[in-house]
Design a protein around this motif. Structure first.
Motif, PDB file in Angstrom:
ATOM      1  N   UNK A 110       0.837  -1.207   0.000  1.00 40.05           N
ATOM      2  CA  UNK A 110       0.000   0.000   0.000  1.00 40.05           C
ATOM      3  C   UNK A 110       0.869   1.253   0.000  1.00 40.05           C
ATOM      4  N   UNK A 111       0.487   2.208  -0.847  1.00 38.30           N
ATOM      5  CA  UNK A 111       1.216   3.480  -0.895  1.00 38.30           C
ATOM      6  C   UNK A 111       0.209   4.602  -1.144  1.00 38.30           C
ATOM      7  N   UNK A 112       0.547   5.798  -0.673  1.00 39.18           N
ATOM      8  CA  UNK A 112      -0.319   6.953  -0.913  1.00 39.18           C
ATOM      9  C   UNK A 112      -0.458   7.146  -2.418  1.00 39.18           C
ATOM     10  N   UNK A 113      -1.691   7.312  -2.938  1.00 37.82           N
ATOM     11  CA  UNK A 113      -1.893   7.428  -4.394  1.00 37.82           C
ATOM     12  C   UNK A 113      -1.080   8.564  -5.025  1.00 37.82           C
ATOM     13  N   UNK A 114      -0.929   9.693  -4.315  1.00 41.13           N
ATOM     14  CA  UNK A 114      -0.184  10.813  -4.924  1.00 41.13           C
ATOM     15  C   UNK A 114       1.308  10.484  -5.031  1.00 41.13           C
ATOM     16  N   UNK A 115       1.806   9.658  -4.136  1.00 41.52           N
ATOM     17  CA  UNK A 115       3.206   9.234  -4.230  1.00 41.52           C
ATOM     18  C   UNK A 115       3.385   8.332  -5.455  1.00 41.52           C
ATOM     19  N   UNK A 116       2.477   7.375  -5.605  1.00 37.03           N
ATOM     20  CA  UNK A 116       2.545   6.451  -6.733  1.00 37.03           C
ATOM     21  C   UNK A 116       2.433   7.206  -8.064  1.00 37.03           C
ATOM     22  N   UNK A 117       1.593   8.237  -8.088  1.00 33.28           N
ATOM     23  CA  UNK A 117       1.382   9.002  -9.319  1.00 33.28           C
ATOM     24  C   UNK A 117       2.570   9.904  -9.632  1.00 33.28           C
ATOM     25  N   UNK A 118       3.250  10.409  -8.609  1.00 30.02           N
ATOM     26  CA  UNK A 118       4.269  11.445  -8.837  1.00 30.02           C
ATOM     27  C   UNK A 118       5.709  10.985  -8.764  1.00 30.02           C
ATOM     28  N   UNK A 119       5.949   9.799  -8.262  1.00 28.56           N
ATOM     29  CA  UNK A 119       7.342   9.353  -8.139  1.00 28.56           C
ATOM     30  C   UNK A 119       7.941   9.158  -9.542  1.00 28.56           C
ATOM     31  N   UNK A 120       9.188   9.575  -9.700  1.00 30.22           N
ATOM     32  CA  UNK A 120       9.890   9.427 -10.979  1.00 30.22           C
ATOM     33  C   UNK A 120      11.251   8.794 -10.733  1.00 30.22           C
ATOM     34  N   UNK A 121      11.669   7.984 -11.688  1.00 28.86           N
ATOM     35  CA  UNK A 121      12.992   7.374 -11.634  1.00 28.86           C
ATOM     36  C   UNK A 121      13.793   7.906 -12.811  1.00 28.86           C
ATOM     37  N   UNK A 122      14.896   8.546 -12.509  1.00 26.70           N
ATOM     38  CA  UNK A 122      15.756   9.118 -13.537  1.00 26.70           C
ATOM     39  C   UNK A 122      17.009   8.234 -13.594  1.00 26.70           C
ATOM     40  N   UNK A 123      17.116   7.461 -14.662  1.00 23.85           N
ATOM     41  CA  UNK A 123      18.267   6.560 -14.787  1.00 23.85           C
ATOM     42  C   UNK A 123      19.420   7.325 -15.433  1.00 23.85           C
ATOM     43  N   UNK A 124      20.573   7.327 -14.781  1.00 23.42           N
ATOM     44  CA  UNK A 124      21.752   8.042 -15.275  1.00 23.42           C
ATOM     45  C   UNK A 124      22.816   6.991 -15.599  1.00 23.42           C
ATOM     46  N   UNK A 125      23.100   6.851 -16.884  1.00 26.98           N
ATOM     47  CA  UNK A 125      23.972   5.759 -17.317  1.00 26.98           C
ATOM     48  C   UNK A 125      25.344   6.296 -17.730  1.00 26.98           C
ATOM     49  N   UNK A 126      26.360   5.785 -17.037  1.00 27.88           N
ATOM     50  CA  UNK A 126      27.744   6.151 -17.338  1.00 27.88           C
ATOM     51  C   UNK A 126      28.397   5.111 -18.231  1.00 27.88           C
ATOM     52  N   UNK A 127      27.974   3.858 -18.052  1.00 27.60           N
ATOM     53  CA  UNK A 127      28.620   2.775 -18.795  1.00 27.60           C
ATOM     54  C   UNK A 127      27.587   1.719 -19.135  1.00 27.60           C
ATOM     55  N   UNK A 128      27.591   1.268 -20.398  1.00 26.09           N
ATOM     56  CA  UNK A 128      26.716   0.154 -20.730  1.00 26.09           C
ATOM     57  C   UNK A 128      27.533  -1.117 -20.967  1.00 26.09           C
ATOM     58  N   UNK A 129      28.764  -1.109 -20.464  1.00 25.81           N
ATOM     59  CA  UNK A 129      29.617  -2.301 -20.549  1.00 25.81           C
ATOM     60  C   UNK A 129      29.098  -3.350 -19.570  1.00 25.81           C
ATOM     61  N   UNK A 130      29.210  -4.657 -19.932  1.00 27.29           N
ATOM     62  CA  UNK A 130      28.799  -5.676 -18.966  1.00 27.29           C
ATOM     63  C   UNK A 130      29.631  -5.565 -17.686  1.00 27.29           C
ATOM     64  N   UNK A 131      28.984  -5.783 -16.544  1.00 24.71           N
ATOM     65  CA  UNK A 131      29.714  -5.628 -15.286  1.00 24.71           C
ATOM     66  C   UNK A 131      30.692  -6.778 -15.087  1.00 24.71           C
ATOM     67  N   UNK A 132      31.750  -6.499 -14.306  1.00 24.79           N
ATOM     68  CA  UNK A 132      32.808  -7.499 -14.132  1.00 24.79           C
ATOM     69  C   UNK A 132      32.325  -8.693 -13.322  1.00 24.79           C
ATOM     70  N   UNK A 133      31.423  -8.480 -12.388  1.00 22.83           N
ATOM     71  CA  UNK A 133      30.880  -9.593 -11.610  1.00 22.83           C
ATOM     72  C   UNK A 133      29.359  -9.470 -11.574  1.00 22.83           C
TER      73      UNK A 133
END
Ligand code: DP6
Length: 336
Positions: A167-190
């Motif tokens: 359960x989460x407050x509806x306004x939180x669910x509606x307004x939350x944003x995820x900003x993905x910042x990508x420095x490397x798209x190389x496969x990770x070492x592990x």
């Protein structure tokens, strides 16, 4: 021709991380975790039993073998045993999780496979059962059957380790944003499977990490219900850093951070302090950072990122839905 349905499952970002298994065979995690399902990144999968002579996995029109196929077969085997069928499966899968988003596709991939395989076998499974099925392929996939905020209960056996929406407050669910910042798209070492196994087996901070994860979850649940975004962000950021601290104490030690990962985390903290913008960082098993913020601050944040990290690739998304089934794939729809 086949009338099998396409299952569409969205990937997720953990606010309380899953890091460590207590049973690798059953895929039981050491701690409960909690994630947000994401809108724009998903996998579409169709399964046809009897569609190939041996189990076959086609991802984005390429045939995959080795570990990728082995993971998928673990899920399909469970379905065969539940449905009492023997035939080989043709698995056709399309990923809409761009490398530029820096998000793993195993969560959406294994969740979509669980849904598609169960459907193709004629099984009627509820979300709890589907999440257990997805878990066999990849732990984080357990949380990709449902939409919004989702908790994976670690449990103590196959039955008790499953996910459910939180359960989460509806306004939180509606307004939350995820900003993905990508420095490397190389496969990770592990990879995450090996990274968490090494941490669980050798890190002197592992026990502290699982205790911390339990405490964080206890605090996060009321913050979500109350829609207290600053509390949510503070808990998520702290939890991610605690997970990464545990990797540094492993033997041999390792980290997923690049210098830019740490630079962004630090600068985000300063930005928050100086401007009051509610923005918090979380990092998975890789160098890229996902910022958590609220919709009114996205534009300002984008401008700031362009100045401070001009070479990074930035993708924005929001809370996504539960798994769904479709007659056709999404681009088939679009191009129709
Ligand atoms: C850091 O689900 O990829 O993203 O269960 O071994 O397949 P396996 O691992 P995976 O691990 C995800 C780790 C994480 C944290 C999280 O999503 O909770």
């Amino acid at each position: 021709m086949t009338n099998a349905l396409w299952a569409r499952a969205h990937t997720n970002i953990a606010l309380i991380k899953y890091w460590g298994k207590k049973d690798a065979e059953l895929m039981l995690p050491a701690n409960d975790s909690l994630s947000l399902t994401l809108a724009d990144f998903y996998t579409e999968t169709r399964v046809t039993f009897g569609g190939a002579a041996t189990d076959t996995l086609r991802l984005d029109d390429h045939t995959l073998t080795g570990p990728a196929l082995a993971k998928a077969v673990k899920v399909v085997d469970q379905v065969r045993s539940l449905a009492h069928i023997q035939s080989a499966a043709l698995i056709e899968s399309y990923n809409h999780v761009p490398t530029a988003a820096g998000l793993a596709s195993s969560a959406s991939g294994m969740a979509a496979l669980a849904g598609a395989a169960a459907k193709a076998a004629g099984l009627t499974l509820d979300h709890r059962q589907l999440s257990r099925l997805a878990r066999r392929g990849s732990g984080s996939a357990t949380r990709s059957i449902d939409g919004g905020f989702v908790r994976w209960f670690a449990g103590h056996d196959d039955d008790s380790s499953f996910a459910m929406p939180v359960a989460a407050a509806p306004e939180l669910l509606a307004n939350i944003r995820v900003v993905a910042v990508v420095f490397s798209d190389q496969p990770k070492s592990i990879g995450s499977t090996d990274g968490m196994a090494r941490t669980a087996a050798t890190s002197s901070y592992f026990a502290a990490w699982t205790e911390r994860a339990d405490e964080d979850l206890t605090l996060l649940l009321p913050a979500l219900r109350q829609g207290d975004f600053r509390a949510v962000g503070t808990i998520a950021e702290g939890n991610a850093l605690a997970m990464h601290a545990a990797t540094l104490a492993a033997r041999p030690p390792f980290t997923y951070f690049l210098p830019s990962t740490l630079a962004l985390i630090q600068q985000v903290g300063q930005l928050r302090e100086h401007t009051g913008i509610p923005v918090f960082a979380t990092v998975d098993a890789g160098p890229n950072v996902k910022l958590l913020t609220l919709s009114p601050y996205v534009t300002q944040l984008q401008t700031w990122l362009q100045t401070q990290f001009p070479t990074a690739q930035v993708t924005i998304t929001q809370a996504g839905p539960e798994m769904s089934y479709h007659q056709t794939r999404k681009e088939e729809n679009t191009h129709a």
